[in-house]
Design a protein around this motif. Structure first.
Motif, PDB file in Angstrom:
ATOM      1  N   ILE A  59     -19.019  35.376  -0.564  1.00 25.31           N
ATOM      2  CA  ILE A  59     -18.813  35.081  -1.978  1.00 25.31           C
ATOM      3  C   ILE A  59     -18.773  33.563  -2.103  1.00 25.31           C
ATOM      4  O   ILE A  59     -17.841  32.924  -1.615  1.00 25.31           O
ATOM      5  CB  ILE A  59     -17.509  35.703  -2.505  1.00 25.31           C
ATOM      6  CG1 ILE A  59     -17.459  37.205  -2.188  1.00 25.31           C
ATOM      7  CG2 ILE A  59     -17.377  35.470  -4.003  1.00 25.31           C
ATOM      8  CD1 ILE A  59     -16.135  37.850  -2.529  1.00 25.31           C
ATOM      9  N   PRO A  60     -19.773  32.943  -2.730  1.00 26.74           N
ATOM     10  CA  PRO A  60     -19.880  31.477  -2.728  1.00 26.74           C
ATOM     11  C   PRO A  60     -18.744  30.766  -3.464  1.00 26.74           C
ATOM     12  O   PRO A  60     -18.148  31.305  -4.404  1.00 26.74           O
ATOM     13  CB  PRO A  60     -21.221  31.228  -3.452  1.00 26.74           C
ATOM     14  CG  PRO A  60     -21.977  32.491  -3.301  1.00 26.74           C
ATOM     15  CD  PRO A  60     -20.949  33.578  -3.352  1.00 26.74           C
ATOM     16  N   ALA A  61     -18.470  29.564  -3.030  1.00 26.20           N
ATOM     17  CA  ALA A  61     -17.503  28.697  -3.706  1.00 26.20           C
ATOM     18  C   ALA A  61     -17.964  28.466  -5.144  1.00 26.20           C
ATOM     19  O   ALA A  61     -19.145  28.257  -5.414  1.00 26.20           O
ATOM     20  CB  ALA A  61     -17.405  27.360  -2.971  1.00 26.20           C
ATOM     21  N   GLY A  62     -17.011  28.536  -6.074  1.00 31.12           N
ATOM     22  CA  GLY A  62     -17.321  28.258  -7.473  1.00 31.12           C
ATOM     23  C   GLY A  62     -17.826  29.438  -8.269  1.00 31.12           C
ATOM     24  O   GLY A  62     -18.005  29.328  -9.482  1.00 31.12           O
ATOM     25  N   LEU A  63     -18.043  30.596  -7.612  1.00 34.11           N
ATOM     26  CA  LEU A  63     -18.531  31.789  -8.315  1.00 34.11           C
ATOM     27  C   LEU A  63     -17.350  32.554  -8.911  1.00 34.11           C
ATOM     28  O   LEU A  63     -16.360  32.801  -8.232  1.00 34.11           O
ATOM     29  CB  LEU A  63     -19.298  32.688  -7.347  1.00 34.11           C
ATOM     30  CG  LEU A  63     -19.875  33.994  -7.917  1.00 34.11           C
ATOM     31  CD1 LEU A  63     -20.943  33.689  -8.962  1.00 34.11           C
ATOM     32  CD2 LEU A  63     -20.455  34.849  -6.800  1.00 34.11           C
ATOM     33  N   GLU A  64     -17.458  32.947 -10.186  1.00 34.70           N
ATOM     34  CA  GLU A  64     -16.378  33.717 -10.821  1.00 34.70           C
ATOM     35  C   GLU A  64     -16.684  35.214 -10.717  1.00 34.70           C
ATOM     36  O   GLU A  64     -17.811  35.642 -10.941  1.00 34.70           O
ATOM     37  CB  GLU A  64     -16.217  33.324 -12.283  1.00 34.70           C
ATOM     38  CG  GLU A  64     -15.026  34.000 -12.958  1.00 34.70           C
ATOM     39  CD  GLU A  64     -14.740  33.464 -14.342  1.00 34.70           C
ATOM     40  OE1 GLU A  64     -14.904  34.248 -15.307  1.00 34.70           O
ATOM     41  OE2 GLU A  64     -14.363  32.288 -14.468  1.00 34.70           O
ATOM     42  N   TYR A  65     -15.659  36.010 -10.405  1.00 36.81           N
ATOM     43  CA  TYR A  65     -15.864  37.445 -10.177  1.00 36.81           C
ATOM     44  C   TYR A  65     -14.531  38.179 -10.290  1.00 36.81           C
ATOM     45  O   TYR A  65     -13.449  37.576 -10.278  1.00 36.81           O
ATOM     46  CB  TYR A  65     -16.456  37.671  -8.773  1.00 36.81           C
ATOM     47  CG  TYR A  65     -15.627  37.045  -7.683  1.00 36.81           C
ATOM     48  CD1 TYR A  65     -14.606  37.739  -7.037  1.00 36.81           C
ATOM     49  CD2 TYR A  65     -15.831  35.717  -7.307  1.00 36.81           C
ATOM     50  CE1 TYR A  65     -13.824  37.148  -6.072  1.00 36.81           C
ATOM     51  CE2 TYR A  65     -15.055  35.113  -6.342  1.00 36.81           C
ATOM     52  CZ  TYR A  65     -14.053  35.835  -5.721  1.00 36.81           C
ATOM     53  OH  TYR A  65     -13.272  35.224  -4.768  1.00 36.81           O
ATOM     54  N   ASP A  89     -19.685  21.656  -1.850  1.00 32.84           N
ATOM     55  CA  ASP A  89     -19.979  22.709  -0.884  1.00 32.84           C
ATOM     56  C   ASP A  89     -21.449  23.098  -0.955  1.00 32.84           C
ATOM     57  O   ASP A  89     -22.066  23.080  -2.029  1.00 32.84           O
ATOM     58  CB  ASP A  89     -19.104  23.932  -1.173  1.00 32.84           C
ATOM     59  CG  ASP A  89     -19.214  24.989  -0.092  1.00 32.84           C
ATOM     60  OD1 ASP A  89     -18.475  24.898   0.898  1.00 32.84           O
ATOM     61  OD2 ASP A  89     -20.053  25.900  -0.234  1.00 32.84           O
ATOM     62  N   LEU A  90     -22.023  23.475   0.191  1.00 37.55           N
ATOM     63  CA  LEU A  90     -23.426  23.870   0.254  1.00 37.55           C
ATOM     64  C   LEU A  90     -23.741  24.996  -0.729  1.00 37.55           C
ATOM     65  O   LEU A  90     -24.799  25.016  -1.354  1.00 37.55           O
ATOM     66  CB  LEU A  90     -23.772  24.316   1.680  1.00 37.55           C
ATOM     67  CG  LEU A  90     -25.146  24.962   1.888  1.00 37.55           C
ATOM     68  CD1 LEU A  90     -26.264  23.968   1.578  1.00 37.55           C
ATOM     69  CD2 LEU A  90     -25.278  25.491   3.308  1.00 37.55           C
ATOM     70  N   PHE A  91     -22.799  25.961  -0.874  1.00 29.40           N
ATOM     71  CA  PHE A  91     -23.047  27.122  -1.728  1.00 29.40           C
ATOM     72  C   PHE A  91     -22.625  26.901  -3.181  1.00 29.40           C
ATOM     73  O   PHE A  91     -22.765  27.808  -3.997  1.00 29.40           O
ATOM     74  CB  PHE A  91     -22.326  28.349  -1.168  1.00 29.40           C
ATOM     75  CG  PHE A  91     -22.981  28.933   0.053  1.00 29.40           C
ATOM     76  CD1 PHE A  91     -23.972  29.896  -0.068  1.00 29.40           C
ATOM     77  CD2 PHE A  91     -22.628  28.520   1.323  1.00 29.40           C
ATOM     78  CE1 PHE A  91     -24.591  30.441   1.041  1.00 29.40           C
ATOM     79  CE2 PHE A  91     -23.239  29.056   2.453  1.00 29.40           C
ATOM     80  CZ  PHE A  91     -24.223  30.013   2.312  1.00 29.40           C
ATOM     81  N   GLN A  92     -22.061  25.718  -3.489  1.00 31.09           N
ATOM     82  CA  GLN A  92     -21.637  25.436  -4.857  1.00 31.09           C
ATOM     83  C   GLN A  92     -22.824  25.595  -5.801  1.00 31.09           C
ATOM     84  O   GLN A  92     -23.893  25.034  -5.577  1.00 31.09           O
ATOM     85  CB  GLN A  92     -21.093  24.012  -4.959  1.00 31.09           C
ATOM     86  CG  GLN A  92     -20.349  23.719  -6.249  1.00 31.09           C
ATOM     87  CD  GLN A  92     -18.894  24.138  -6.189  1.00 31.09           C
ATOM     88  OE1 GLN A  92     -18.277  24.101  -5.129  1.00 31.09           O
ATOM     89  NE2 GLN A  92     -18.324  24.523  -7.315  1.00 31.09           N
TER      90      GLN A  92
END
Length: 257
Positions: A59-65, A89-92
């Protein structure tokens, strides 16, 4: 290899039931899950993800869920960051959850190495996490992402800003550290990153506040002092302006308290 690294902020072995039910989660780190038994549900804005036994999920950093467990689920979790040269972050910015089936014996190796308190086990587990993250990078379409090249001045700015980040940090302070004028720094930074220096520093400050709230047991007052706010009440107002809730409420909600 000399310019990227993976930081594991927290980890754990969790046995979950129907109480695992939280809304509007959004972390400053990516969450890596290895699901051993049972299942859970991850609700994204555009789709539902079933967290199944025998799979690893990111679950990537910054993703809302939202997420929940209808019955039970056993998993190992690792909160990780892969900071890029600019501090993000790379996944941001990634807008989906990524998954891969675990290879034969992979979950057994996670269990074996996680429970061993030895240097050998730590290296072995770190290697397995790195291999999983490589697969997630591929799944996210980031495998061909180019490492952005910045000028020596902007690279030095990123380094010093990361070391000095606080509410008291000003563009002039960093310009003085780099022996250039504030206007030269602001123009060069905007040209290379597309962001204003002040907006970048504010985002780094907020990210650091979130990290401290979720990965340490420091009190809100101690975090306020560490980040050089004049008092914890001003820090709380600053945090609520960005997040929509107080630091205490954010910590309780994100930790599931």
């Amino acid at each position: 290899m000399d310019t990227i690294r993976m930081v594991v902020a927290e980890s754990g072995h969790a046995f979950l039931d129907q109480n695992w039910r939280y809304h509007k989660m959004c972390s400053p780190f990516s969450r890596l899950y290895y699901v051993k038994e049972g299942e859970g549900i991850l609700e994204l804005p555009h789709r539902r993800v079933l967290l199944q036994a025998g799979y690893a999920y990111l679950i990537p950093a910054g993703l809302e869920y939202d997420y929940r467990c209808e019955n039970h689920m056993e998993k190992w979790y690792f909160h990780v960051n892969i900071p890029m040269p600019d501090g993000f972050d790379l996944f941001q910015g990634s807008r989906d959850c990524y998954e891969k089936p675990c290879q034969k014996g992979e979950l057994e190796r996670v269990a074996k190495w996680y429970d061993r308190d030895s240097l050998e086990a730590s290296f072995a587990l770190y290697g397995l996490l790195t291999e999983t993250m490589a697969a997630m990078i591929q799944a996210a379409g980031l495998a061909e992402k180019e490492m952005r090249i910045y000028s020596p001045m902007v690279q030095a700015f990123f380094s010093r800003a990361g070391e000095m980040i606080s509410s008291a940090l000003r563009v002039g302070d960093l310009a003085q550290e780099l022996n250039i004028s504030p206007s030269t720094l602001a123009k060069r930074f905007k040209k290379e990153t597309g962001m204003a220096v002040g907006a970048y520093l504010d985002q780094m400050l907020f990210n650091q506040a979130c990290q401290l709230l979720l990965t340490t047991d420091l009190t809100v007052c101690q975090i306020s002092d560490q980040l050089d706010f004049c008092d914890q009440f001003y820090f709380s107002r600053y945090f609520k302006r960005h997040q929509g809730e107080t630091p205490t409420d954010y910590r309780k909600r994100m930790r599931g308290i």
